[in-house]
Design a protein around this motif. Structure first.
Motif, PDB file in Angstrom:
ATOM      1  N   SER A  61       0.825  -1.226  -0.008  1.00  0.00           N
ATOM      2  CA  SER A  61       0.091  -0.013  -0.020  1.00  0.00           C
ATOM      3  C   SER A  61       0.900   1.181  -0.169  1.00  0.00           C
ATOM      4  O   SER A  61       1.958   1.282   0.662  1.00  0.00           O
ATOM      5  CB  SER A  61      -0.884   0.155   1.382  1.00  0.00           C
ATOM      6  OG  SER A  61      -1.652   1.324   1.423  1.00  0.00           O
ATOM      7  N   SER A 199      -0.788   1.351  -6.071  1.00  0.00           N
ATOM      8  CA  SER A 199      -1.529   1.739  -4.999  1.00  0.00           C
ATOM      9  C   SER A 199      -1.824   3.307  -4.796  1.00  0.00           C
ATOM     10  O   SER A 199      -2.599   3.697  -4.373  1.00  0.00           O
ATOM     11  CB  SER A 199      -0.942   1.015  -4.083  1.00  0.00           C
ATOM     12  OG  SER A 199      -1.577   1.420  -2.568  1.00  0.00           O
ATOM     13  N   ARG A 205      -4.959   2.090  -1.631  1.00  0.00           N
ATOM     14  CA  ARG A 205      -5.551   0.952  -1.685  1.00  0.00           C
ATOM     15  C   ARG A 205      -4.482  -0.161  -1.774  1.00  0.00           C
ATOM     16  O   ARG A 205      -3.536  -0.243  -2.665  1.00  0.00           O
ATOM     17  CB  ARG A 205      -6.796   0.769  -2.678  1.00  0.00           C
ATOM     18  CG  ARG A 205      -7.385  -0.531  -2.912  1.00  0.00           C
ATOM     19  CD  ARG A 205      -8.272  -0.774  -3.968  1.00  0.00           C
ATOM     20  NE  ARG A 205      -7.649  -0.936  -5.178  1.00  0.00           N
ATOM     21  CZ  ARG A 205      -6.874  -2.190  -5.827  1.00  0.00           C
ATOM     22  NH1 ARG A 205      -7.240  -3.150  -5.392  1.00  0.00           N
ATOM     23  NH2 ARG A 205      -6.289  -2.068  -6.915  1.00  0.00           N
ATOM     24  N   ALA A 206      -4.589  -1.210  -1.056  1.00  0.00           N
ATOM     25  CA  ALA A 206      -3.633  -2.416  -0.920  1.00  0.00           C
ATOM     26  C   ALA A 206      -3.626  -3.174  -2.338  1.00  0.00           C
ATOM     27  O   ALA A 206      -4.829  -3.509  -2.866  1.00  0.00           O
ATOM     28  CB  ALA A 206      -3.835  -3.315   0.100  1.00  0.00           C
TER      29      ALA A 206
END
Length: 217
Positions: A61, A199, A205-206
Motif C-alpha cells: 500500500s 496503489s 488501496r492495498a
C-alpha cells in the motif's frame, strides 16, 4: 558490507523472529522528471528487504503527493505486508531539509539500527525488546516485561560498495556462478514498485502481489 552483515545476523537467528523493517530515506532533491520518489529512493530499501528478509511480501500500500505542478510525486509512504506478522514501512521524500538514511529492524530477540550516513558504526545491535506472557489471574491479562541489554556495533567490510559489486559481477561472468542479486531479484523488486505506484494512484488501496513474480529461482 553493512547490508551483508545484517543478512548474516538475521540468517544465524540473532534477531529472532523479524517483526518489522522501518526505513527513512529522505533528502532535498534531486527531482526526477521520469520517475516518482518511490522509484528513485524506495527501490533501494525494497532491494535490501528482498535480500535480508526471510519471507516474500504479499501486498503493498502506498500514498504520496506531488508539490510541483506537472511533476511526479515527491513524498511517499510505502507499507509492505507479509503473510506473517512482519511488516515494512518506507518513508521517502525529496523535500527534506536534511539527508537521512536510517533503518530500524526489530526482532523478538534483538533490534538493529542501520545508519548508512555514519562514517563508522553504521550498524548498532540492541539487545532490547519486550516479553509478553499470559497472567495467572486471567487468560486475558497480559504481563509485559521490558528487556534492556547491551548495545554493540559489529565490524563490517568498509570496501567501497560499487567496487565489490563490480568485482562480483566480473567473477560471476568468469566462473559462471549465480550472482547474489540476479534477474529474478530484479523482477521481484520491480513487481513491488509497480504495485506501489498502482496503489498510490488509488490513494493507498492495498495491491496484492502475484506469487509467481516473487518466487526465488
Amino acid at each position: 558490507g553493512a547490508v551483508r552483515k545484517i543478512r548474516e545476523l538475521i540468517d544465524k537467528g540473532s534477531l529472532g523472529d523479524i517483526y518489522y523493517y522501518d526505513s527513512t530515506r529522505v533528502n532535498l532533491g534531486l527531482f526526477q522528471s521520469d520517475v516518482d520518489v518511490i522509484w528513485d529512493l524506495a527501490v533501494h530499501d525494497l532491494s535490501i528487504m528482498d535480500y535480508i528478509l526471510p519471507s516474500s511480501p504479499v501486498a503493498v500500500s502506498a500514498t504520496g503527493v506531488g508539490h510541483v505542478a506537472g511533476a511526479t510525486e515527491n513524498i511517499a509512504y510505502v507499507t509492505v505486508f507479509y503473510e506473517n506478522s512482519l511488516i515494512a514501512h518506507l518513508n521517502v521524500n525529496w523535500l527534506s531539509p536534511v539527508k537521512i538514511r536510517r533503518t530500524l529492524i526489530g526482532g523478538s530477540k534483538q533490534m538493529i539500527v542501520y545508519d548508512d550516513i555514519e562514517s563508522s558504526e553504521k550498524i548498532k545491535v540492541y539487545d532490547k525488546g519486550v516479553t509478553v506472557k499470559n497472567g495467572d489471574e486471567s487468560r486475558y491479562k497480559l504481563l509485559v516485561s521490558y528487556r534492556s541489554g547491551d548495545i554493540y556495533s559489529p565490524q563490517i567490510d568498509v570496501t567501497e560498495a560499487l567496487r565489490i559489486e563490480a568485482q562480483h559481477f566480473a567473477d560471476c561472468i568468469q566462473t559462471g556462478k549465480a550472482p547474489i542479486t540476479d534477474g529474478h531479484a530484479g523482477l521481484r523488486v520491480v513487481s513491488v514498485l509497480e504495485a506501489a505506484t498502482k496503489s498510490m494512484k488509488q490513494q493507498g488501496r492495498a495491491v496484492q502481489l502475484k506469487a509467481q513474480s516473487l518466487a526465488v529461482a
